[in-house]
Every structure is written in structure tokens, then in C-alpha cells.
Design a protein around this motif. Structure first.
Motif, PDB file in Angstrom:
ATOM      1  N   SER A 275       0.854  -1.194   0.000  1.00 23.19           N
ATOM      2  CA  SER A 275       0.000   0.000   0.000  1.00 23.19           C
ATOM      3  C   SER A 275       0.886   1.238   0.000  1.00 23.19           C
ATOM      4  O   SER A 275       1.389   1.680   1.013  1.00 23.19           O
ATOM      5  CB  SER A 275      -0.920  -0.013   1.217  1.00 23.19           C
ATOM      6  OG  SER A 275      -0.177   0.171   2.379  1.00 23.19           O
TER       7      SER A 275
ATOM      8  N   HIS B  64       2.152   5.068  -0.420  1.00 20.28           N
ATOM      9  CA  HIS B  64       1.710   6.264   0.267  1.00 20.28           C
ATOM     10  C   HIS B  64       1.092   7.192  -0.771  1.00 20.28           C
ATOM     11  O   HIS B  64       1.769   7.953  -1.433  1.00 20.28           O
ATOM     12  CB  HIS B  64       2.933   6.888   0.920  1.00 20.28           C
ATOM     13  CG  HIS B  64       2.563   7.906   1.907  1.00 20.28           C
ATOM     14  ND1 HIS B  64       2.017   7.587   3.128  1.00 20.28           N
ATOM     15  CD2 HIS B  64       2.607   9.246   1.850  1.00 20.28           C
ATOM     16  CE1 HIS B  64       1.768   8.682   3.782  1.00 20.28           C
ATOM     17  NE2 HIS B  64       2.119   9.702   3.046  1.00 20.28           N
TER      18      HIS B  64
ATOM     19  N   THR C  47      -1.379   9.600  -0.524  1.00 25.45           N
ATOM     20  CA  THR C  47      -2.016  10.884  -0.229  1.00 25.45           C
ATOM     21  C   THR C  47      -1.209  12.091  -0.724  1.00 25.45           C
ATOM     22  O   THR C  47      -1.687  13.211  -0.681  1.00 25.45           O
ATOM     23  CB  THR C  47      -2.250  11.036   1.279  1.00 25.45           C
ATOM     24  OG1 THR C  47      -1.114  10.497   1.943  1.00 25.45           O
ATOM     25  CG2 THR C  47      -3.490  10.289   1.719  1.00 25.45           C
ATOM     26  N   PHE C  48       0.010  11.855  -1.187  1.00 22.28           N
ATOM     27  CA  PHE C  48       0.822  12.987  -1.603  1.00 22.28           C
ATOM     28  C   PHE C  48       1.091  12.948  -3.105  1.00 22.28           C
ATOM     29  O   PHE C  48       1.357  11.889  -3.654  1.00 22.28           O
ATOM     30  CB  PHE C  48       2.160  12.982  -0.865  1.00 22.28           C
ATOM     31  CG  PHE C  48       1.975  12.955   0.597  1.00 22.28           C
ATOM     32  CD1 PHE C  48       1.724  14.118   1.283  1.00 22.28           C
ATOM     33  CD2 PHE C  48       1.988  11.760   1.287  1.00 22.28           C
ATOM     34  CE1 PHE C  48       1.518  14.087   2.646  1.00 22.28           C
ATOM     35  CE2 PHE C  48       1.779  11.727   2.643  1.00 22.28           C
ATOM     36  CZ  PHE C  48       1.539  12.895   3.327  1.00 22.28           C
ATOM     37  N   SER C  49       1.029  14.061  -3.717  1.00 23.68           N
ATOM     38  CA  SER C  49       1.338  14.101  -5.144  1.00 23.68           C
ATOM     39  C   SER C  49       2.658  14.826  -5.334  1.00 23.68           C
ATOM     40  O   SER C  49       3.016  15.720  -4.572  1.00 23.68           O
ATOM     41  CB  SER C  49       0.239  14.847  -5.880  1.00 23.68           C
ATOM     42  OG  SER C  49       0.298  16.211  -5.544  1.00 23.68           O
TER      43      SER C  49
ATOM     44  N   GLN D 175       7.136  18.799  -0.551  1.00 26.91           N
ATOM     45  CA  GLN D 175       5.768  18.701  -0.066  1.00 26.91           C
ATOM     46  C   GLN D 175       5.329  17.238  -0.113  1.00 26.91           C
ATOM     47  O   GLN D 175       4.149  16.929  -0.215  1.00 26.91           O
ATOM     48  CB  GLN D 175       4.810  19.590  -0.854  1.00 26.91           C
ATOM     49  CG  GLN D 175       4.896  19.450  -2.347  1.00 26.91           C
ATOM     50  CD  GLN D 175       4.153  20.588  -3.050  1.00 26.91           C
ATOM     51  OE1 GLN D 175       3.683  21.528  -2.400  1.00 26.91           O
ATOM     52  NE2 GLN D 175       4.041  20.512  -4.359  1.00 26.91           N
ATOM     53  N   ASN D 176       6.336  16.386  -0.010  1.00 29.29           N
ATOM     54  CA  ASN D 176       6.077  14.964  -0.113  1.00 29.29           C
ATOM     55  C   ASN D 176       6.700  14.247   1.077  1.00 29.29           C
ATOM     56  O   ASN D 176       7.925  14.238   1.232  1.00 29.29           O
ATOM     57  CB  ASN D 176       6.671  14.443  -1.433  1.00 29.29           C
ATOM     58  CG  ASN D 176       6.107  13.095  -1.796  1.00 29.29           C
ATOM     59  OD1 ASN D 176       5.815  12.279  -0.924  1.00 29.29           O
ATOM     60  ND2 ASN D 176       5.936  12.879  -3.083  1.00 29.29           N
TER      61      ASN D 176
ATOM     62  N   SER E 227       7.142  11.298   1.558  1.00 35.36           N
ATOM     63  CA  SER E 227       8.038  10.218   1.114  1.00 35.36           C
ATOM     64  C   SER E 227       9.494  10.659   1.092  1.00 35.36           C
ATOM     65  O   SER E 227      10.394   9.863   1.386  1.00 35.36           O
ATOM     66  CB  SER E 227       7.644   9.741  -0.285  1.00 35.36           C
ATOM     67  OG  SER E 227       6.465   8.994  -0.202  1.00 35.36           O
TER      68      SER E 227
ATOM     69  N   ARG F  98       5.021   1.392   3.740  1.00 35.08           N
ATOM     70  CA  ARG F  98       4.514   2.679   4.244  1.00 35.08           C
ATOM     71  C   ARG F  98       3.009   2.552   4.343  1.00 35.08           C
ATOM     72  O   ARG F  98       2.307   2.591   3.336  1.00 35.08           O
ATOM     73  CB  ARG F  98       4.935   3.805   3.305  1.00 35.08           C
ATOM     74  CG  ARG F  98       6.454   3.916   3.231  1.00 35.08           C
ATOM     75  CD  ARG F  98       6.983   4.891   2.189  1.00 35.08           C
ATOM     76  NE  ARG F  98       8.453   4.883   2.227  1.00 35.08           N
ATOM     77  CZ  ARG F  98       9.224   5.758   1.578  1.00 35.08           C
ATOM     78  NH1 ARG F  98       8.682   6.704   0.824  1.00 35.08           N
ATOM     79  NH2 ARG F  98      10.545   5.687   1.687  1.00 35.08           N
TER      80      ARG F  98
ATOM     81  N   PRO G  33      -0.732   3.534   5.877  1.00 28.95           N
ATOM     82  CA  PRO G  33      -1.516   4.568   6.555  1.00 28.95           C
ATOM     83  C   PRO G  33      -2.075   4.049   7.882  1.00 28.95           C
ATOM     84  O   PRO G  33      -2.425   2.862   8.005  1.00 28.95           O
ATOM     85  CB  PRO G  33      -2.645   4.879   5.566  1.00 28.95           C
ATOM     86  CG  PRO G  33      -2.114   4.448   4.239  1.00 28.95           C
ATOM     87  CD  PRO G  33      -1.225   3.274   4.523  1.00 28.95           C
TER      88      PRO G  33
ATOM     89  N   THR H 206       1.836   5.856   8.635  1.00 27.90           N
ATOM     90  CA  THR H 206       1.718   7.259   8.192  1.00 27.90           C
ATOM     91  C   THR H 206       0.328   7.828   8.479  1.00 27.90           C
ATOM     92  O   THR H 206      -0.605   7.094   8.791  1.00 27.90           O
ATOM     93  CB  THR H 206       1.978   7.373   6.684  1.00 27.90           C
ATOM     94  OG1 THR H 206       0.901   6.727   5.989  1.00 27.90           O
ATOM     95  CG2 THR H 206       3.287   6.700   6.277  1.00 27.90           C
ATOM     96  N   ASP H 207       0.228   9.129   8.358  1.00 28.31           N
ATOM     97  CA  ASP H 207      -1.072   9.837   8.400  1.00 28.31           C
ATOM     98  C   ASP H 207      -1.865   9.552   9.673  1.00 28.31           C
ATOM     99  O   ASP H 207      -2.981   9.038   9.629  1.00 28.31           O
ATOM    100  CB  ASP H 207      -1.899   9.469   7.150  1.00 28.31           C
ATOM    101  CG  ASP H 207      -1.164   9.827   5.871  1.00 28.31           C
ATOM    102  OD1 ASP H 207      -1.226  11.004   5.487  1.00 28.31           O
ATOM    103  OD2 ASP H 207      -0.479   8.942   5.298  1.00 28.31           O
TER     104      ASP H 207
ATOM    105  N   SER I  53      -2.821  16.071   6.123  1.00 28.19           N
ATOM    106  CA  SER I  53      -2.863  15.275   4.897  1.00 28.19           C
ATOM    107  C   SER I  53      -4.314  15.015   4.500  1.00 28.19           C
ATOM    108  O   SER I  53      -4.595  14.551   3.401  1.00 28.19           O
ATOM    109  CB  SER I  53      -2.108  13.959   5.076  1.00 28.19           C
ATOM    110  OG  SER I  53      -2.638  13.202   6.143  1.00 28.19           O
TER     111      SER I  53
END
Lengths: 498, 498
Positions: A16, A18, A20-22, B271-272, B274, B337, B339, B390-391, B404
Motif C-alpha cells: 500500500s 503512500h 495521499t501525496f502528489s 511537499q512529499n 516520502s 509505508r 496509513p 503514516t497519516d 494530509s
């Protein structure tokens, strides 16, 4: 525990991603400003991120200087006037375009920007740090914004590089890097003014109630890692640390802070002070040689004239040839090692030739004043070579130093021109009875240092070490005159911003 | 100033060698125990310095094991009975002799000592650390002597090497090493219990007099370098620090100290989330790869059975294959990773299959308990590979994290098997209005953090970072179960020896 879960479930969970981020186009693979400036070949697809240093708008074209702290020199960007409209000094931006040979004289290449994106808010008008000369005193009130000034980014990089040099030197020399405690029970020098540490668990007790200490007994912020390093040296021989130290002194000088970094090292199995001095010499040799051969050297020697801090009053004003002399001096070998008594005689001879040379006459018992140290460094250190003054009178030095004669201790101070004392060290008294005697004479014996005496009771070994003011070293290497300007968030009496 | 002094005088002063110290034969050029053990060829003139681990006396010959902290294995020395008579366990000695192939099975070579010199006092009988098993709890009361136990010297070397790996990794990755302040005005998390710093210049004032603060306002020991690092990241982009941090919590667990080292890093222009997780992954890849290929690896995997700490209760008891799995996991790539919401569902599914699996049922709002983290790490991390969760829900996390979604923040925790949380990070809220709102919601707005809001007013930039418990990492790498045993001078509630 894991039996019930099926392999597919695990695999699905593991994969899965990540999501949620572009990743926007602006965040494509990119290099620093320094790496872009080093690029001699043209390129069609270049992304650079940084902060706007200046914008200059013309009718058909605009220019912006972009820096990211990796270089004193900014990248020059050529922009469409529309793109430049949104830019202001200080704004964080992402530029995308082509790297092209420049027609201007100032830089070999420029970035012809096709895409310009402002990345965050920037109230340029109200920014307390404006692109003009502002006094060091004023800038010190804004340590959270001051690092952005190009010369300050240079000082951040200098610190980082000198730490790396130091780490590498000690690694090669077989020294183990240690983390010594900040909260301690004892005051190493037996004389320093210390900060007290308490927990705010306990509101102020009524007068009659004894205070409940978080650690049972009162604790202080360390004034030196030395005593703890000595314990570790008796386990792994050669040890070092670069650690914060603290003095609660109400001093207001360009040389003192309440919180500062000390580089300290100890080595066992030596009864020769020369071994310790040689370690200091080799360390500073390595640091200055690394610096001299780095990109930083050029930046320090020719500070870029095209930014606000180029004002002559700016900290980085030490002439280039003075800096070069300092680095060459630190890189040289066989620094003079001069006994204190000889140094006093030298000063007295000088004073007899020129009675107005010193404000305070040099005498054996009163010790070396700053003016005396300056004179010694200037006259005995050839071309800004450092000098060691050795064998100080015992009464001027702390309890833990080993005697070298009836009245002197096996100690040294390292003096450099302009700055004077940069480091100090000694052999340590490793005999239990003599240590106790010295502690009693200085009035520092007691339960808090019982553990330190243990080091002499069990497996005691002749050893020595030194401490070097790391922030002062950075001043000396960079030519910055005030230690408050090489420390990012300086703390001194009455001042601890942020 | 220098005119009057003649060249000959200067020359004489410069050459005045340091004559008060003599170099005895015992202090000739020498190598460490580790370098001697690595020597396969015989040699006639060998000097080794160290501490006696054991002496065994026979009628015509004696044997001594000598260690100096550079190696778990000691050098075996063969001595004349007369020479051995003066030796006791723990004594510092200098041995001179021949390096010869050994007839014994235990070691390939031995030192046939011709000269033996005891270098300092050693009251072996009263030494509180005896060559037998002593409990970790007891040894923690003697942090000044404990480092001499061979496994503890190994832990000192491990820390030094991991610092060196870290320094080298960040250097290659273009991160600038910074020194962030220890004395600060603010409490980063808005919730931590902090230590207060005061100067003892001012004796307790009468009740009615306001306290005079050394820094004008109350100051605390930092709980995290993050906020200050963010300021520096806005100057030079990528920054890191390895710095002492403090919590005045009354916790009494194997995972918490009042003073501990945090490895923290921040990077701008992202802004990521990752990007930040990848930095953590790359860092731990580098550290574990370096460790695996070093001499330390062998020593950690096969602790020497021939010294006091070989007792099964000793800290270093994690099985070798577990350690290898941990290192391999940290050296692997593409860590899952996952959520937070997915993790909760995973836990709930597991609990529905086995209702007695958890003491506390996993639910979305209550958050992950240690038992849940342990289960996630065990089931989702293949072969002790780490996982990122995450998140997290915003209400579980501090004010500075970037959202997020409506209810979640761009954050991660890094979980590893056995130990659970090793690091945590997030994107930081870089918009001024939204930051203020979050601060108000968490009740941390105020003058002390005005400077932090400034970072969003002037040249704000999307950025993120992480913090990693350095002492916990050392526990994980070495298999030591209690953080009090990887820190030389540990401090916790009620305890701060030396």
C-alpha cells in the motif's frame, strides 16, 4: 501470533503505497545552486529551488538572483516580466528552464526560466531583515532570520565542515567519540559559575519544606566534559567529545557565551605533555588543511561583494592575507613550546626596552594578561604560527593538573595571534594521595568528586588531555570577530533569543 | 612592537624545547591491543599498554590477559613469575617483549614479556567492580567504573562508529550539521515536562521580590532541536544535528532517560512525506551497512565468552541471528509505508480472529499502544524489516504537523520489531494562518513562539523532517535491552551519578 493472517493480505498491506501525496512538477529531481553554478555545459531541463535575493524588472525581461545557502554566489535567472511580477526578495521559489551561456560579464551561465513557482508566503515589506546593511547587534536579536544572510549560510557550512574534519581526524587517530553528560553533579574547575537544573514538577515549596530534587541532589549544567572523559579514557584509552558547555558568567565580551561548544580529548598511557600538544597540533593541522583545500576557502577569502553583508562593517572583514596566514600557521608543524618562566622573562625584557609597551607589567606570580598573550603570539609565533606556553605556576591552575616541578604544573595554553587562547591542556594528576592533597588545597574535595578520586584508586594510569573552544576556532578560521556571530542561537547574560 | 627584539633571541626562544619531561622506555611507539592481535607475523620488539583482566600464576611461568578497550579479546602475555607478582586485576601496565606464535589453542600469538611496568595504583581488592557477574542495576550505580567492562568498551566503540557513519552519510547527502541551542525559551511539543535553567548568582529572593532571571525570562533545557533546525533549514535547505535533549518525566522504563541524544534533520523544498521517509531509510541503510562490514559486527555477534560480562544476564544477550536480521532489515529498501487507518483495520481484523490478542482493543481514536506497534512490526515487516505508519489522526500529534486530510497529518512513525518506535517525522505546516490556527487549537500560541511563526511569514517554504532516538538505535543495533546501559552516564528520575 502471525498464523491466521494470509499471505495475500500481508502483501497487499505491504504494497500500500503512500498515495495521499502528489509530486508536482516543481519537485522534480534537482541540484543545489552550488552544483548548478559548477555546471559548465548548457542543459535544457534544469530545476533549481531557492530564495530570491534580488529582482530587477525591465520592460521585456526580468532578472532574479536565487540562492539556497549552498553558495555565496547566486544563480542568475532570466524571467518573463509576468513571471517576475509575483517575486519579492526573500520568497522561496522553484524555477524550471534552460541553463545557458550568459552574455553578461558577471556569470558564465544563467537560467532562462520557463516556469516560475512561488512556494510560500513572503511579506518582504515587513521582514525585519532587509536587503541593506544592518548592524550585527541588531541582527543578533533575530537569530531565526539571520542565518539566511549569505555570509551566515557560509558560517553554517564552515561549522559543518570543521565538525566533519574533526570527526575524520579523530577517527583516523584512533580516538573514540563519546557523549558526556550535560547534567552533572560537579563543577570541574571548582570556580566556575554554574547554571542550576531543576524540574518544574514542584511548585515553589513553602519556606520550611525542603526542596524535592528531581535527581535527589542539586544538579548543574556541565562546565567541561573533562572529568567524565577521563573516566572513559580509562576504558578505551583515547577519547574525545564535541559537547555543549555552560558558564553562568555575567560577561559581556566578544569572546564569551553562556552556552558554547568545547572540543575535548583525553589520552591514557602518557606521562609526556608533548604527546597532548602533538595531538592538538595534528588536529589543527588536519582542520586547516581540509579547509584550505575546500570550496569554502575561496568563499571566505573573496567574500562575494554583491549582497547586503558586503558592507565593510560586516563580521567577515578580516583581510584575506590575514586569513591565509592563520590557516598556514595552523597547518604548519613544530609550534614553539615555551615555558611560562621563559615567556615572562621575554615579556620583561621587552618591557625594559619599551616601558609603555604594557599597561600591566608582566610578573611571574600575577600571570599573563591578554595584552601579554597577544605580544607573545605576535613575537614568538612566526607568520601567525601558534605557540604553546607550558608549565604554568600551580596556583594559577585547577586542582587536577599534574606537577612538573615544585611550583609548576604540566600544563599548556595554545596561543594564536589576534585571538590569544584557543586551547588549554595538561597532564592530569593520576596519583590518589597527591590528587586529594591538591583538592584540599583548592577547597574542592567532597562527596561530589569521590567518583573522580576512584579513578586513581583502581587501575590508575598517567594521562592527559585538552579542551579547545570550538566556537572561537570558527571565529579564528573565518575572521569573524565576535563569537556571537558564529553561533546560530547565541546565549549570553541577559540574552537567549528563541 | 617587534622592532627591538633581535633575531637570535627569537630563534633561541622558539627552539626552547620542552625539556621538563622525559620519555621512558615504557612509552615507546606502540599499537593498540586490537592492532597487535591483528598481527600475524612474529616480532621481537613489541610494546603494549592496557589493563590487566586476569593473572594466572604457575611455578615457572605466569600468564596475564591485557585489554585496552580496543578489542573484546585481550592479548595473552607470558611473564616471569617475579614480574607477575606485582600485577593485579584492573592494574594499568606497560609490557615490552616479543610477539610469538602461541602453542595454546586460544590465540594464534602471545606476547612473551621481557619488561613489565605497573603504571599506577590499583586497589583490586576494594574495587567495587569485581571480575564476576554483577547485576546491571548495581553497575549503573558506578558509571565511572562500568565503562571498563569489555562489553561496555564495545558499546563505547559502537556509539563512536555510528556517529561517524551518520556524519559521513549526511555529508554525502548534502546536509549541513548544525549546533542547535540547549537552553531555549519554548517547549516544542507543547506538552513535555521540561527542566528549568537558573543561575545561582541570585540566592532565593524574599517572597515579595520578583526573581531576576539570568536571561531576563525563564529558560528551559530543550526537548527537541526541531523548531530551531527548521529556522536553519530555511537558510541552507538540508540540515541535521545530533544533540542532547531533555525530559523531566518521572518515568522508570528501559526506554526513557531524562537526558538523551536525538538525531534530527529537516529538509526544505518538499511537499512529499516520502522524501523525508526516504532520508530516514537511506540513513539507516548506511549505518547498518557500515556496521555489518566493520570489525564491531563480529564482536557483537560473538561476544567473547571469557570475561565477566559473559554471564547470561548481561545486557548483550540478544541472539546473533536476531541481531543479523535487524541489521539486514535496516539495510533493506522499500520499507512498507502503511496509513494509520489501514494499520488499525489490520489490527482489528487480527483481534476479531483472536479476541485475546491485545489487552487494549485497537480503535481509531485511541491510538496505537505498544502491543499494537509490536504486532504491526512483527506481522508487516518481513524478516525484521522496519515499517512506516503514516497519516496519524491530527488530535494525536503536535501542532506543527501539516494536514494530509481533514483529520490526519502528514506524519510517520518508524516501527522496528522488538523496540517499536525508533523515529518519527512529518511535513511541517508552512502556512502562517493555518499554523496559528493549529497553535491556538493546541493552546501553545504566545510570545515564546512568535519567532517560529515568523518562519512562515517571510520566505516560507514546504518542508519536513524527523527525529530519531539515537540511544534507542544503539540499543537496537547492539541488542542491549535497556537504554541505561548504552549511555555512559545515564540520567533518569532520581538518578544522575557523577
Amino acid at each position: 501470533m502471525t498464523e491466521w493472517i494470509c499471505a495475500r493480505c500481508i502483501s497487499r498491506l505491504r504494497s500500500s503505497a503512500h498515495r495521499t501525496f502528489s509530486t508536482s512538477r516543481a519537485y522534480r529531481e534537482r541540484g543545489s545552486v552550488a552544483s548548478l553554478l559548477a555546471r559548465n555545459a548548457e542543459a535544457d531541463h534544469v530545476t533549481v529551488h531557492g530564495w530570491v535575493r534580488r529582482v530587477r524588472r525591465q520592460k521585456k525581461v526580468a532578472f532574479a538572483a536565487i540562492g539556497d545557502g549552498s553558495s555565496l554566489l547566486p544563480v542568475q535567472a532570466v524571467l518573463k516580466p509576468d513571471d517576475a511580477a509575483q517575486l519579492s526578495t526573500g520568497a522561496a521559489v522553484s524555477l524550471f528552464g534552460s541553463w545557458r551561456a550568459s552574455h553578461g560579464a558577471k556569470q558564465s551561465h544563467e537560467l532562462q526560466a520557463r516556469e516560475v513557482q512561488v512556494l510560500g508566503d513572503n511579506d518582504a515589506e515587513h521582514n525585519p531583515i532587509q536587503p541593506k546593511y544592518q548592524t550585527p547587534e541588531y541582527l543578533r536579536t533575530l537569530p531565526h532570520l539571520r542565518p539566511r544572510i549569505p555570509t551566515n549560510t557560509l558560517l553554517l557550512r564552515l561549522r559543518s565542515q570543521v565538525i566533519a574534519s574533526t570527526t575524520s581526524f579523530f577517527n583516523r587517530a584512533g580516538f573514540i567519540q563519546c557523549h558526556t553528560p550535560i547534567i552533572t553533579s560537579s563543577d570541574c574547575e571548582g570556580a566556575g559559575e554554574v547554571f542550576t537544573v531543576s524540574s518544574n514538577h514542584h511548585p515553589k515549596p513553602p519556606t520550611e519544606t525542603p526542596i524535592e530534587h528531581f535527581f535527589r541532589t542539586p544538579k548543574y549544567l556541565t562546565v567541561s566534559a573533562q572529568l567524565h572523559l577521563e573516566a572513559l579514557s580509562q576504558a578505551v584509552d583515547k577519547v574525545w567529545t564535541l559537547s555543549p558547555t555552560f558558564r553562568a558568567e555575567k560577561s559581556d565580551t566578544p569572546r564569551h557565551l553562556s552556552e558554547f561548544y568545547m572540543l575535548e580529548a583525553e589520552q591514557s598511557f602518557t606521562q609526556n605533555l608533548s604527546d597532548v600538544m602533538t595531538t592538538v597540533e595534528n588536529l589543527l593541522n588536519a582542520i586547516s588543511t581540509d579547509l584550505h583545500s575546500s570550496k569554502l576557502a575561496e568563499e571566505l577569502l573573496k567574500p562575494h561583494q554583491d549582497h547586503p553583508s558586503s558592507n565593510p562593517d560586516h563580521p567577515l572583514t578580516t583581510p584575506a592575507d590575514t586569513l591565509t596566514d592563520r590557516w598556514t600557521g595552523l597547518a604548519s608543524s613544530n609550534w614553539p613550546r615555551i615555558p611560562y618562566t621563559t615567556a615572562i622573562t621575554h615579556l620583561q625584557t621587552a618591557a625594559s626596552h619599551n616601558p609603555s609597551l604594557f599597561a600591566t607589567p608582566p610578573t611571574h606570580p600575577t600571570g599573563l594578561q591578554a595584552e601579554h598573550e597577544r605580544y607573545l603570539a605576535a613575537t614568538l609565533g612566526r607568520n601567525r604560527h601558534p605557540i604553546f606556553i607550558t608549565d604554568y605556576p600551580a596556583h594559577q591552575k585547577p586542582f587536577y593538573m599534574s606537577p612538573s616541578s615544585q611550583d609548576t604544573v604540566s600544563s599548556f595554553d595554545l596561543l594564536v595571534p589576534d585571538l590569544c587562547e584557543l586551547a588549554g591542556g595538561s597532564l592530569r594528576e593520576h596519583r590518589a594521595a597527591e590528587l586529594l592533597q591538591a583538592m584540599q588545597a583548592k577547597g574542592v574535595e567532597g562527596k561530589d568528586l569521590e567518583w573522580y578520586q576512584d579513578l586513581r584508586r583502581y587501575g590508575s594510569v598517567p594521562h592527559g588531555g585538552f579542551g579547545l573552544g570550538f566556537d572561537r576556532l570558527l571565529c579564528y578560521l573565518s575572521g569573524v570577530g565576535n563569537v556571537r556571530d558564529v553561533v546560530a542561537f547565541p546565549r549570553w547574560y541577559g540574552r537567549a533569543e528563541c
